[in-house]
Design a protein around this motif. Structure first.
Motif, PDB file in Angstrom:
ATOM      1  N   ARG A  51       0.836  -1.204   0.000  1.00 42.39           N
ATOM      2  CA  ARG A  51       0.000   0.000   0.000  1.00 42.39           C
ATOM      3  C   ARG A  51       0.869   1.250   0.000  1.00 42.39           C
ATOM      4  O   ARG A  51       0.595   2.212  -0.738  1.00 42.39           O
ATOM      5  CB  ARG A  51      -0.907  -0.009   1.240  1.00 42.39           C
ATOM      6  CG  ARG A  51      -1.825   1.213   1.336  1.00 42.39           C
ATOM      7  CD  ARG A  51      -2.664   1.189   2.607  1.00 42.39           C
ATOM      8  NE  ARG A  51      -1.821   1.293   3.800  1.00 42.39           N
ATOM      9  CZ  ARG A  51      -2.302   1.366   5.042  1.00 42.39           C
ATOM     10  NH1 ARG A  51      -3.596   1.312   5.253  1.00 42.39           N
ATOM     11  NH2 ARG A  51      -1.484   1.464   6.066  1.00 42.39           N
ATOM     12  N   LYS A  52       1.944   1.248   0.795  1.00 44.53           N
ATOM     13  CA  LYS A  52       2.826   2.411   0.865  1.00 44.53           C
ATOM     14  C   LYS A  52       3.536   2.644  -0.465  1.00 44.53           C
ATOM     15  O   LYS A  52       3.711   3.796  -0.903  1.00 44.53           O
ATOM     16  CB  LYS A  52       3.858   2.199   1.981  1.00 44.53           C
ATOM     17  CG  LYS A  52       4.774   3.402   2.213  1.00 44.53           C
ATOM     18  CD  LYS A  52       3.984   4.616   2.682  1.00 44.53           C
ATOM     19  CE  LYS A  52       4.894   5.792   2.969  1.00 44.53           C
ATOM     20  NZ  LYS A  52       4.124   7.006   3.325  1.00 44.53           N
ATOM     21  N   ILE A  53       3.964   1.559  -1.137  1.00 44.51           N
ATOM     22  CA  ILE A  53       4.631   1.698  -2.433  1.00 44.51           C
ATOM     23  C   ILE A  53       3.702   2.357  -3.437  1.00 44.51           C
ATOM     24  O   ILE A  53       4.093   3.280  -4.171  1.00 44.51           O
ATOM     25  CB  ILE A  53       5.097   0.317  -2.945  1.00 44.51           C
ATOM     26  CG1 ILE A  53       6.328  -0.137  -2.151  1.00 44.51           C
ATOM     27  CG2 ILE A  53       5.421   0.356  -4.442  1.00 44.51           C
ATOM     28  CD1 ILE A  53       6.799  -1.539  -2.495  1.00 44.51           C
ATOM     29  N   VAL A  54       2.457   1.892  -3.500  1.00 48.07           N
ATOM     30  CA  VAL A  54       1.493   2.465  -4.451  1.00 48.07           C
ATOM     31  C   VAL A  54       1.238   3.930  -4.142  1.00 48.07           C
ATOM     32  O   VAL A  54       1.230   4.789  -5.042  1.00 48.07           O
ATOM     33  CB  VAL A  54       0.175   1.655  -4.414  1.00 48.07           C
ATOM     34  CG1 VAL A  54      -0.937   2.395  -5.170  1.00 48.07           C
ATOM     35  CG2 VAL A  54       0.390   0.273  -5.007  1.00 48.07           C
ATOM     36  N   GLU A  55       1.050   4.264  -2.880  1.00 47.59           N
ATOM     37  CA  GLU A  55       0.771   5.649  -2.501  1.00 47.59           C
ATOM     38  C   GLU A  55       1.942   6.563  -2.866  1.00 47.59           C
ATOM     39  O   GLU A  55       1.757   7.626  -3.470  1.00 47.59           O
ATOM     40  CB  GLU A  55       0.503   5.723  -0.999  1.00 47.59           C
ATOM     41  CG  GLU A  55       0.167   7.132  -0.518  1.00 47.59           C
ATOM     42  CD  GLU A  55      -0.132   7.184   0.973  1.00 47.59           C
ATOM     43  OE1 GLU A  55      -0.686   8.202   1.431  1.00 47.59           O
ATOM     44  OE2 GLU A  55       0.189   6.205   1.686  1.00 47.59           O
ATOM     45  N   THR A  56       3.156   6.149  -2.524  1.00 49.39           N
ATOM     46  CA  THR A  56       4.341   6.968  -2.819  1.00 49.39           C
ATOM     47  C   THR A  56       4.540   7.120  -4.322  1.00 49.39           C
ATOM     48  O   THR A  56       4.829   8.219  -4.820  1.00 49.39           O
ATOM     49  CB  THR A  56       5.597   6.326  -2.193  1.00 49.39           C
ATOM     50  OG1 THR A  56       5.408   6.220  -0.777  1.00 49.39           O
ATOM     51  CG2 THR A  56       6.839   7.152  -2.474  1.00 49.39           C
ATOM     52  N   ALA A  57       4.392   6.006  -5.057  1.00 49.71           N
ATOM     53  CA  ALA A  57       4.605   6.048  -6.501  1.00 49.71           C
ATOM     54  C   ALA A  57       3.597   6.963  -7.190  1.00 49.71           C
ATOM     55  O   ALA A  57       3.965   7.774  -8.062  1.00 49.71           O
ATOM     56  CB  ALA A  57       4.519   4.636  -7.073  1.00 49.71           C
ATOM     57  N   LEU A  58       2.328   6.868  -6.811  1.00 45.94           N
ATOM     58  CA  LEU A  58       1.307   7.698  -7.462  1.00 45.94           C
ATOM     59  C   LEU A  58       1.494   9.172  -7.126  1.00 45.94           C
ATOM     60  O   LEU A  58       1.294  10.045  -7.986  1.00 45.94           O
ATOM     61  CB  LEU A  58      -0.085   7.227  -7.053  1.00 45.94           C
ATOM     62  CG  LEU A  58      -0.527   5.878  -7.635  1.00 45.94           C
ATOM     63  CD1 LEU A  58      -1.923   5.516  -7.153  1.00 45.94           C
ATOM     64  CD2 LEU A  58      -0.500   5.908  -9.169  1.00 45.94           C
ATOM     65  N   LYS A  59       1.870   9.482  -5.911  1.00 48.25           N
ATOM     66  CA  LYS A  59       2.128  10.880  -5.556  1.00 48.25           C
ATOM     67  C   LYS A  59       3.302  11.431  -6.351  1.00 48.25           C
ATOM     68  O   LYS A  59       3.292  12.594  -6.772  1.00 48.25           O
ATOM     69  CB  LYS A  59       2.389  11.007  -4.054  1.00 48.25           C
ATOM     70  CG  LYS A  59       1.131  10.892  -3.199  1.00 48.25           C
ATOM     71  CD  LYS A  59       1.427  11.155  -1.723  1.00 48.25           C
ATOM     72  CE  LYS A  59       0.136  11.156  -0.918  1.00 48.25           C
ATOM     73  NZ  LYS A  59       0.366  11.422   0.523  1.00 48.25           N
ATOM     74  N   THR A  60       4.313  10.584  -6.565  1.00 46.51           N
ATOM     75  CA  THR A  60       5.471  11.021  -7.352  1.00 46.51           C
ATOM     76  C   THR A  60       5.085  11.229  -8.807  1.00 46.51           C
ATOM     77  O   THR A  60       5.442  12.244  -9.424  1.00 46.51           O
ATOM     78  CB  THR A  60       6.602   9.981  -7.252  1.00 46.51           C
ATOM     79  OG1 THR A  60       6.960   9.812  -5.879  1.00 46.51           O
ATOM     80  CG2 THR A  60       7.828  10.432  -8.034  1.00 46.51           C
ATOM     81  N   LEU A  61       4.340  10.272  -9.374  1.00 54.08           N
ATOM     82  CA  LEU A  61       3.930  10.384 -10.779  1.00 54.08           C
ATOM     83  C   LEU A  61       3.001  11.576 -11.001  1.00 54.08           C
ATOM     84  O   LEU A  61       3.038  12.231 -12.049  1.00 54.08           O
ATOM     85  CB  LEU A  61       3.244   9.092 -11.228  1.00 54.08           C
ATOM     86  CG  LEU A  61       4.142   7.847 -11.317  1.00 54.08           C
ATOM     87  CD1 LEU A  61       3.304   6.608 -11.586  1.00 54.08           C
ATOM     88  CD2 LEU A  61       5.196   8.029 -12.397  1.00 54.08           C
ATOM     89  N   ALA A  62       2.157  11.860  -9.971  1.00 58.25           N
ATOM     90  CA  ALA A  62       1.222  12.987 -10.089  1.00 58.25           C
ATOM     91  C   ALA A  62       1.877  14.313  -9.725  1.00 58.25           C
ATOM     92  O   ALA A  62       1.232  15.368  -9.798  1.00 58.25           O
ATOM     93  CB  ALA A  62       0.018  12.741  -9.182  1.00 58.25           C
TER      94      ALA A  62
END
Length: 743
Positions: A51-62
């Motif tokens: 869950r943390k990986i997805v949250e961090t990755a999406l915030k970075t991509l966005a």
């Protein structure tokens, strides 16, 4: 195990760092491999971590700002609204989110949830790698990966074992180990296949049960809900059974891997040097080939080199080869060759004795002992039972009464302070000078070291009186530089101390050394190996040279100035003008990982990027409780690793035992056994461990150069991981050399 065009997380092999950089992540491969190995037993980490990986990755991509307080649900929706991910991927991310919540709140059945979550995380990261054009987009017909999510060992670890076992079979002519390794590998593959099949069946039933359960809950169908609970209980029982089987398979693999490593360890390394196998370095070959001609007049070989270059092992191989008669009887009843291996470190002597124990027939012909013990057995009235063979020697200089004393003994400290005060009364105008004031702790430590140097340098008080006032203290590096007049007063303290020692029936190792130099009956050896020679004094080296059976007896020395602890400086010309010596320098580090070596080399003035060492070296401001917990983790028997805590703090053993952390009590010569060991600040020379924890709660020396040398020794004991703890303000050495690690 079946194979397919795709495997889980295969893109991380070549692109993990690229993904980490692009997605704002760290330790991606490490974390995922850990979850795949242990996610069945400890699924919460995989659930919450994914869950943390997805949250961090999406915030970075966005490109959301760091202080953006958007929660993960809002982040996923925002990424979908902005077209960063499509609807299908958004649903997968939400599923990862919900599974992560389930893990965070202690709900079950979590092992199957972890399997589903890691499958979805693989889809998400693969999509990211494709979108970033790190890997080509695969067609939907390629199918999903058929390798298991949960694995016993990472594929690279299994491949590494296979590579090592081929080398072991060649070096050791050991076909059995190959069979064991193949069996362990087959067990892993069979388990991966069977467990994947079982988990897949459970997963399908799990999904159906979840849907039926939701409907039953809405209709308050208690019978269906009870059936669902029984099914879930069955899942948990089956998962527990799979977990036990997995641990057994893993333990079998670890046992074989340990056996392989033991064959490749010091014993085998020495065999390779003796046989001249190609796996030794060129410099090590040169050591074994010395001297290259029978007419050579060179009788001293110095093996130089930095930490971890194999100096001690080369020394052992060399001295074994020097006295080995290849099984032949000595001609005409001549006595068998005898050798001496001597070092300054008690722990290292025990360690070497343990290594030589693996060489049947060699050990009785090689005396292995640390210098202080050897000298003391030669001068005391009667040697200990273990050293009764020394009783026939040095009878002309043995003490009729007396007992060895060391500078750290309380009685020595009291006698030195008494000597200071006696001399201070003669020179009241100097009474508050650092070398006469017992209350000046730093000054007292300086004086004690200076008196050791005087005692180890000069044969008599007459020689010291004549030469010390103008003597140069090469290599000490201290800021204190006493004048000739001050040195005259220091000599008075030394003379008064010696009077007190004699009156109390005590003698120092330096005094015993000088006594033996006057003996007409000393042990004789055909070859002498002196390890860590940089820590010996001029007089002690002269004494060891007296132990040669004749002028052709070989002397082998090994040393590293970067590891110099005792500051007993000398030049080779001072030893014996007639000596013919040769030096071979070993360069290749055989012990430390590149990260440990790079980190330690900063102390030598070499560059080391933070990124190269950060994953293997950790520096923290930590209290004792955190160190205890770290040691508990590192010494876990399942890790099958050796760990050492380097500290002079005497309360560590009690603290660890109170916390239920066992401390290994086997002899230092047996440190190859997994476990936790405790060593003092000056006891680690020549030894090595998988994990090293340095208790840097205080500085050992006021001399910056000496502090560097001591810490260099500590840091380079580590093979895999190094941990350094300080408390409060970082020590100056850490601030000066490792400011980036302190951040």
């Amino acid at each position: 195990m079946g194979t397919a065009a795709l495997t889980h997380f295969d893109y991380l092999v070549d692109h993990d760092e690229d993904l980490e950089s692009a997605l704002g992540l760290s330790n991606l491969s490490k974390d995922i491999n850990h979850w795949r190995c242990y996610g069945m037993e400890y699924p919460d980490g995989a659930l919450v971590g994914s869950r943390k990986i997805v949250e961090t990755a999406l915030k970075t991509l966005a490109k959301l700002p760091a202080d953006e307080r958007m929660d993960i649900r809002e982040t996923i929706d925002h990424a979908e609204d902005k077209g960063i991910i499509d609807r299908t991927m958004a649903l997968k991310c939400h599923e990862i989110r919900m599974k992560g919540n389930k893990g965070a709140h202690g709900m079950s059945v979590k092992a199957i949830d972890a399997q589903m979550t890691l499958d979805l995380l693989d889809d998400f990261l693969r999509w990211c790698a494709e979108d970033l054009q790190l890997i080509p987009v695969h067609s939907s017909s390629a199918g999903s990966p058929d390798d298991p999510i949960f694995i016993v060992k990472p594929s690279e670890e299994v491949a590494e074992m296979s590579k090592k076992v081929r080398l072991v079979a060649t070096l050791d002519d050991n076909k059995d180990i190959e069979k064991k390794a193949q069996k362990a590998k087959s067990q892993i593959e069979a388990y991966d296949d069977s467990s994947q099949s079982d988990l897949q069946k459970m997963l399908e039933l799990y999904k159906q049960a979840e849907e039926i359960g939701l409907s039953a809950a809405a209709n308050q169908d208690e019978e269906t809900l009870a059936a669902k609970k029984r099914l879930f209980d069955g899942f948990e029982g089956k998962i527990a059974s799979l977990s036990e089987e997995k641990q057994a398979v893993s333990a079998s693999f670890d046992d074989v891997n340990t056996e392989i490593q033991e064959i490749l360890n010091e014993h085998d390394f020495i065999r390779k040097l003796l046989r001249g196998d190609k796996h030794a370095t060129i410099d090590q070959h040169n050591v074994m080939a010395f001297p290259k001609g029978s007419a050579s007049v060179t009788n001293i070989l110095q093996i130089a080199g930095g930490a971890g270059t194999g100096k001690t092992l080369c020394l052992l191989a060399k001295i074994i080869s020097e006295i080995d008669d290849h099984g032949q009887e000595a001609l005409f009843g001549a006595p068998a060759k005898k050798a001496l291996f001597i070092c300054f470190n008690k722990g290292l002597a025990n360690y070497v004795r343990g290594i030589l124990a693996g060489y049947e027939g060699y050990l009785p012909d090689i005396d292995v002992i640390h210098y202080d013990l050897f000298v003391n057995q030669l001068v005391r009235q009667k040697p200990r039972q273990d050293y009764a063979y020394l009783a026939e020697y040095a009878q002309d200089v043995r003490y009729a009464r007396g007992q060895i004393i060391y500078g750290f003994d309380d009685q020595y400290v009291e006698m030195l302070k008494s000597a200071q005060m006696t001399v201070a009364r003669r020179h009241p105008e100097r009474a508050k000078d650092y070398y006469l004031d017992p209350s000046d702790e730093d000054g007292f430590e300086w004086l004690r070291d200076e008196l050791f140097w005087i005692e180890a340098r000069f044969m008599s008080s007459e020689e010291a009186t004549r030469s010390y006032p103008t003597a140069q203290r090469v290599g000490r590096g201290t800021k204190r530089n006493p004048s000739s007049a001050m040195k005259q007063i220091i000599l008075e303290v030394w003379i008064e101390l010696n009077k007190l020692l004699e009156a109390n029936g005590r003698y120092t190792i330096e005094q015993a050394t000088k006594r033996l130099l006057n003996s007409n009956s000393l042990p004789a050896y055909d070859a002498i190996a002196i390890d860590e020679v940089q820590d010996f004094s001029l007089l002690s080296i002269r004494l060891l040279l007296r132990f040669r059976r004749n002028d052709s007896s070989m002397i082998f020395l090994s040393g590293d100035e970067n590891q110099k602890i005792y500051q007993r400086d000398f030049t080779w010309k001072e030893l014996d003008e007639g000596l013919k010596g040769h030096t071979i320098t070993l360069v290749k580090n055989m012990r430390n990982s590149s990260a440990i070596r790079c980190f330690s080399d900063r102390l030598l003035g070499k560059e080391c990027p933070y990124e190269k060492a950060r994953d293997k070296v950790h520096i923290e401001d930590a209290d004792d409780s955190r160190i205890v917990e770290l040691l508990r983790k590192l010494s876990d028997p399942s890790r099958r690793e050796t760990t050492v805590l380097i500290s002079n703090k005497r309360t560590w053993e009690d603290a660890l035992r109170s916390a239920g952390v066992p401390v290994a009590k086997v002899a230092p010569g047996d440190i190859s056994r997994p476990g936790l060991y405790l060593l003092g600040d000056l006891m680690g020379k020549g030894l090595e461990f998988d994990n090293v924890v340095v208790d840097y709660a205080w500085e050992i020396s006021e001399d910056e150069e000496e502090e560097k040398r001591l810490r260099y020794v500590h840091f380079t004991r580590a093979r895999k991981r190094l941990y350094i703890r300080y408390q409060g303000t970082p020590p100056k050495l850490l601030s000066d050399y490792y400011p980036d690690f302190l951040r």
